[in-house]
Design a protein around this motif. Structure first.
Motif, PDB file in Angstrom:
ATOM      1  N   ASP A  32      38.259  33.899  43.186  1.00  0.00           N
ATOM      2  CA  ASP A  32      38.668  34.160  44.575  1.00  0.00           C
ATOM      3  C   ASP A  32      40.152  33.856  44.770  1.00  0.00           C
ATOM      4  O   ASP A  32      40.884  34.597  45.428  1.00  0.00           O
ATOM      5  CB  ASP A  32      37.832  33.310  45.540  1.00  0.00           C
ATOM      6  N   ARG A  33      40.557  32.692  44.122  1.00  0.00           N
ATOM      7  CA  ARG A  33      41.958  32.326  44.277  1.00  0.00           C
ATOM      8  C   ARG A  33      42.868  33.367  43.622  1.00  0.00           C
ATOM      9  O   ARG A  33      43.910  33.767  44.156  1.00  0.00           O
ATOM     10  CB  ARG A  33      42.218  30.947  43.665  1.00  0.00           C
ATOM     11  N   GLN A  34      42.427  33.862  42.429  1.00  0.00           N
ATOM     12  CA  GLN A  34      43.224  34.879  41.745  1.00  0.00           C
ATOM     13  C   GLN A  34      43.314  36.158  42.578  1.00  0.00           C
ATOM     14  O   GLN A  34      44.354  36.818  42.626  1.00  0.00           O
ATOM     15  CB  GLN A  34      42.617  35.172  40.368  1.00  0.00           C
ATOM     16  N   LEU A  35      42.187  36.490  43.258  1.00  0.00           N
ATOM     17  CA  LEU A  35      42.206  37.679  44.121  1.00  0.00           C
ATOM     18  C   LEU A  35      43.204  37.499  45.269  1.00  0.00           C
ATOM     19  O   LEU A  35      43.961  38.412  45.631  1.00  0.00           O
ATOM     20  CB  LEU A  35      40.803  37.948  44.679  1.00  0.00           C
ATOM     21  N   ARG A  36      43.182  36.252  45.830  1.00  0.00           N
ATOM     22  CA  ARG A  36      44.118  35.975  46.932  1.00  0.00           C
ATOM     23  C   ARG A  36      45.565  36.043  46.432  1.00  0.00           C
ATOM     24  O   ARG A  36      46.450  36.616  47.082  1.00  0.00           O
ATOM     25  CB  ARG A  36      43.833  34.600  47.527  1.00  0.00           C
ATOM     26  N   ASP A  37      45.807  35.452  45.249  1.00  0.00           N
ATOM     27  CA  ASP A  37      47.162  35.485  44.674  1.00  0.00           C
ATOM     28  C   ASP A  37      47.626  36.931  44.443  1.00  0.00           C
ATOM     29  O   ASP A  37      48.790  37.284  44.683  1.00  0.00           O
ATOM     30  CB  ASP A  37      47.189  34.722  43.340  1.00  0.00           C
ATOM     31  N   LEU A  38      46.641  37.748  43.953  1.00  0.00           N
ATOM     32  CA  LEU A  38      46.970  39.148  43.667  1.00  0.00           C
ATOM     33  C   LEU A  38      47.385  39.871  44.951  1.00  0.00           C
ATOM     34  O   LEU A  38      48.351  40.645  44.987  1.00  0.00           O
ATOM     35  CB  LEU A  38      45.737  39.821  43.043  1.00  0.00           C
ATOM     36  N   ALA A  39      46.618  39.571  46.047  1.00  0.00           N
ATOM     37  CA  ALA A  39      46.944  40.188  47.328  1.00  0.00           C
ATOM     38  C   ALA A  39      48.339  39.752  47.802  1.00  0.00           C
ATOM     39  O   ALA A  39      49.140  40.556  48.310  1.00  0.00           O
ATOM     40  CB  ALA A  39      45.888  39.813  48.360  1.00  0.00           C
ATOM     41  N   GLU A  95      49.168  50.414  41.835  1.00  0.00           N
ATOM     42  CA  GLU A  95      48.276  50.805  40.736  1.00  0.00           C
ATOM     43  C   GLU A  95      47.841  49.578  39.916  1.00  0.00           C
ATOM     44  O   GLU A  95      46.669  49.396  39.609  1.00  0.00           O
ATOM     45  CB  GLU A  95      49.003  51.811  39.837  1.00  0.00           C
ATOM     46  N   GLU A  96      48.880  48.741  39.628  1.00  0.00           N
ATOM     47  CA  GLU A  96      48.565  47.533  38.845  1.00  0.00           C
ATOM     48  C   GLU A  96      47.625  46.616  39.629  1.00  0.00           C
ATOM     49  O   GLU A  96      46.687  46.024  39.085  1.00  0.00           O
ATOM     50  CB  GLU A  96      49.861  46.789  38.518  1.00  0.00           C
ATOM     51  N   HIS A  97      47.883  46.540  40.957  1.00  0.00           N
ATOM     52  CA  HIS A  97      47.036  45.720  41.809  1.00  0.00           C
ATOM     53  C   HIS A  97      45.599  46.196  41.785  1.00  0.00           C
ATOM     54  O   HIS A  97      44.655  45.409  41.658  1.00  0.00           O
ATOM     55  CB  HIS A  97      47.597  45.743  43.251  1.00  0.00           C
ATOM     56  N   ALA A  98      45.427  47.541  41.849  1.00  0.00           N
ATOM     57  CA  ALA A  98      44.070  48.111  41.869  1.00  0.00           C
ATOM     58  C   ALA A  98      43.355  47.817  40.562  1.00  0.00           C
ATOM     59  O   ALA A  98      42.161  47.432  40.546  1.00  0.00           O
ATOM     60  CB  ALA A  98      44.151  49.618  42.102  1.00  0.00           C
ATOM     61  N   THR A  99      44.059  47.913  39.423  1.00  0.00           N
ATOM     62  CA  THR A  99      43.431  47.669  38.118  1.00  0.00           C
ATOM     63  C   THR A  99      42.999  46.208  37.994  1.00  0.00           C
ATOM     64  O   THR A  99      41.857  45.888  37.622  1.00  0.00           O
ATOM     65  CB  THR A  99      44.444  47.999  36.981  1.00  0.00           C
ATOM     66  N   LEU A 100      43.960  45.315  38.327  1.00  0.00           N
ATOM     67  CA  LEU A 100      43.650  43.880  38.188  1.00  0.00           C
ATOM     68  C   LEU A 100      42.548  43.444  39.145  1.00  0.00           C
ATOM     69  O   LEU A 100      41.652  42.663  38.799  1.00  0.00           O
ATOM     70  CB  LEU A 100      44.922  43.050  38.438  1.00  0.00           C
ATOM     71  N   ALA A 135      40.178  45.326  40.301  1.00  0.00           N
ATOM     72  CA  ALA A 135      38.894  45.847  39.813  1.00  0.00           C
ATOM     73  C   ALA A 135      38.342  44.943  38.720  1.00  0.00           C
ATOM     74  O   ALA A 135      37.132  44.645  38.678  1.00  0.00           O
ATOM     75  CB  ALA A 135      39.073  47.267  39.291  1.00  0.00           C
ATOM     76  N   ASP A 136      39.213  44.458  37.832  1.00  0.00           N
ATOM     77  CA  ASP A 136      38.787  43.554  36.753  1.00  0.00           C
ATOM     78  C   ASP A 136      38.164  42.273  37.310  1.00  0.00           C
ATOM     79  O   ASP A 136      37.083  41.827  36.902  1.00  0.00           O
ATOM     80  CB  ASP A 136      40.010  43.153  35.903  1.00  0.00           C
ATOM     81  N   LEU A 137      38.917  41.687  38.259  1.00  0.00           N
ATOM     82  CA  LEU A 137      38.446  40.412  38.823  1.00  0.00           C
ATOM     83  C   LEU A 137      37.125  40.586  39.569  1.00  0.00           C
ATOM     84  O   LEU A 137      36.229  39.741  39.494  1.00  0.00           O
ATOM     85  CB  LEU A 137      39.512  39.832  39.779  1.00  0.00           C
ATOM     86  N   GLU A 138      36.984  41.677  40.266  1.00  0.00           N
ATOM     87  CA  GLU A 138      35.750  41.914  41.029  1.00  0.00           C
ATOM     88  C   GLU A 138      34.564  42.131  40.097  1.00  0.00           C
ATOM     89  O   GLU A 138      33.445  41.716  40.390  1.00  0.00           O
ATOM     90  CB  GLU A 138      35.940  43.106  41.961  1.00  0.00           C
ATOM     91  N   ARG A 139      34.838  42.789  38.957  1.00  0.00           N
ATOM     92  CA  ARG A 139      33.767  42.984  37.969  1.00  0.00           C
ATOM     93  C   ARG A 139      33.273  41.621  37.451  1.00  0.00           C
ATOM     94  O   ARG A 139      32.086  41.367  37.330  1.00  0.00           O
ATOM     95  CB  ARG A 139      34.283  43.837  36.806  1.00  0.00           C
TER      96      ARG A 139
END
Lengths: 413, 184
Positions: free
Chosen positions: A166-173, A184-189, A191-195
């Protein structure tokens, strides 16, 4: 690709299983070395004695073997073991002798039966259970390690923790908002984290109140209830066992009941104030007027208080209720003899002896009556010698020896 | 969902451990008496032939010579405080029962002869006192300390055992039961 992925997996498994296998190998080797029979020449007798002593508890110590204890009794045990070995007894026979005297608890190792067997089996069972539990935990770790590495996951070193994801997702945002990563990079990363997040087991639900989610609570609560019940059962079982063991102890202060017609030693009874004893005995006679032993008890109490006439009356009452009562018959015989009626005295004491032929006091009394009152030397000698056999350390033995000597010399006719 | 079976296993393990400890604790507590219990009770009393404490030859006691009598064998020592506690009961018992054929024998255990003789002189004990040389008799009787008292019936079997200071009621009960029992 598959081979490349399996190599770190195998390394992980080896890293976990390796120490476990090593520990088991070391434990088994140590067991084999300590359990191996002694090699080399036969043990000397002293060594054999020490070995036997080391298998026996010192009876007067806490958790020390007879070999290790400095107590004098343990020293005597060691001495006795050496003597028995010298006499040709086998170690097994020597141990059996101590078990015969002290019970199986004298053995340092419990015997292979009953609780002893349970005590022998239990450590092995617990060890096996522990190993099994450990292996299951290791398997679980390996399994979880494997499930964390989903095929195609780009972030293989991402920790399997929902909070971190969750923290990584927040950091990514935040990075996207700050322009540090592109769309594009955000969408790929992302998607990985959500998987990875989706692959995690569902989060445990917080324990709700009375209106909480019942199906979610049931298994854990059932387990807790079972643990509680079993623990309560264990405590109850322990209490019952404890209570049982306490109840088993003999009551030290309980009095003893004498059956009617029984032989009791002269003067036997509780050691207390004579008048209090009389009062207690009177109460007992009032409670059970038909019980001969109550009258005998009262007669004794009167005699101890110096009330001989009253004692005679109670002995007479006892004798009426129980004609075979040896103590009453003997006491009445003495009363009759002192009153000058040797024949009646002899008849009374003979009746007592008919019921209890080896009652020492009656033998002594009849011997005296026959020697001094009836002048029947041969019969008196028989009675007095029978007294000596019946009570070799009796209080009349000095008197009896004197009377017998006088009879033998013909000084009493 | 792979956690559930493992957790159940762990909880089961804890429950088994708790039960095992409880059972062992209970059994251990229950076992204390049996540890102290004499396996010799209701079995033939080990024979002894011991010399008198005062050194007199006619004071020696052979248990076999006392067959047919109720014998109270009391193990004691001059250094034992609890032995002083029970001395009055033993003296009283001896005075009351000796004319019923009961014999009390004091067996001095792990003691200095001088101390033991001084103790007997003060104690007022008039029953036979013997010395257990090399503690052979103590070991044969399964002695775990002093005082300990054994009541031997007329047939030579141990009928009762008192661990610790004997009391008058306890001794009288044991002896009276034997004197009034079947065959007497």
């Amino acid at each position: 690709m598959t081979a490349v992925r399996r190599r770190p997996e195998r390394r992980h498994r080896l890293a976990v299983l390796g120490p476990v296998v090593l520990a088991v190998v070391v434990a088994v080797a140590a067991l084999l070395v300590t359990a191996a029979p002694g090699r080399g020449e036969a043990p000397t007798r002293a060594e054999q004695a020490r070995e036997i002593a080391s298998t026996l508890h010192c009876p007067v110590c806490q958790d020390l073997s007879a070999a290790d204890s400095p107590a004098p009794l343990a020293r005597q045990m060691r001495l006795q073991i050496r003597h028995r070995l010298a006499a040709g007894d086998s170690p097994r026979r020597i141990r059996q002798r101590f078990v015969a005297s002290y019970g199986p608890s004298v053995l340092m190792t419990p015997p292979d039966r009953g609780w002893g067997r349970a005590a022998r089996v239990l450590p092995g069972t617990l060890l096996a259970g522990g190993l099994l539990g450990g292996l299951l935990l290791v398997r679980r770790g390996v399994h979880e390690g494997r499930s964390g590495r989903q095929p195609g996951a780009g972030l293989s070193r991402v920790p399997l923790d929902r909070g971190l994801l969750d923290r990584q997702l927040r950091d990514l945002a935040d990075d996207r908002a700050a322009g540090r990563v592109g769309e594009e990079e955000h969408a790929t990363l992302r998607a990985d984290l959500e998987r990875q997040s989706a692959a995690l087991p569902p989060e445990p639900r917080p324990c709700a109140g009375a209106g909480g989610d019942a199906p979610g609570r049931t298994p854990r609560h059932a387990l807790r209830a079972a643990v509680g019940l079993l623990a309560t059962g264990a405590v109850v079982a322990s209490s019952v066992l404890l209570a049982g063991s306490l109840a088993h102890r003999p009551a030290a202060a309980a009095g003893s009941e004498t059956s009617p017609g029984a032989v009791r030693p002269p003067g036997a009874g509780p050691g207390r104030d004579p008048l209090a004893a009389v009062a207690a005995a009177v109460t007992e006679v009032r409670r059970s007027p038909r019980r001969a032993s109550a009258h005998v008890e009262l007669a004794r109490a009167y005699a101890a208080a110096g009330r001989r006439r009253l004692a005679a009356v109670e002995y007479l009452a006892a004798s009426r209720l129980d004609p075979g009562n040896a103590e009453a018959g003997t006491a009445l015989a003495m009363v009759a003899y002192e009153a000058g009626s040797a024949r009646q005295a002899e008849a009374l004491v003979t009746r007592a002896l008919a019921a209890h032929p080896s009652y020492p006091e009656a033998l002594y009394t009849r011997g005296l009556i026959r020697a001094l009152g009836l002048h029947r030397s041969a019969a008196a000698i028989r009675d007095l010698e029978a007294y000596q056999r019946a009570a070799p350390l009796g209080s009349h033995r000095a008197t009896v020896a004197t009377v017998l000597a006088l009879l033998a010399r013909g000084a009493i006719r | 969902m792979p956690r559930r079976p493992t957790r159940a296993l762990a909880v089961g393990g804890v429950v088994v451990a708790v039960l095992t400890v409880a059972l062992l604790l209970g059994s251990g507590l229950g076992h204390r008496d049996s540890l102290a219990a004499a396996p010799l009770v209701r079995r033939p009393a080990p024979h002894f032939a011991l010399p008198a404490l005062d050194g007199r030859r006619d004071g020696a006691v052979r248990l076999a010579d006392l067959r047919g009598h109720v014998v109270v064998v009391n193990f004691w020592a001059s250094w034992c405080d609890e032995c002083r506690t029970e001395q009055a009961a033993l003296n009283r018992m001896w005075e009351r029962f000796r004319d019923a054929g009961v014999v009390v024998v004091g067996v001095d255990f792990e003691d200095a002869v001088g101390d033991a003789r001084a103790y007997v002189a003060r104690s007022g004990a008039s029953y036979p006192i013997v010395v257990d040389t090399a503690s052979r008799t103590a070991l044969a009787y399964g002695l775990r300390g002093v005082p300990e008292t054994y009541v031997v019936d007329a047939s030579g079997r141990i009928a009762d055992r008192v661990v610790g200071p004997a009391t008058s009621p306890r001794l009288e009960r044991a002896v009276t039961r034997l004197l009034t029992g079947p065959g007497r």
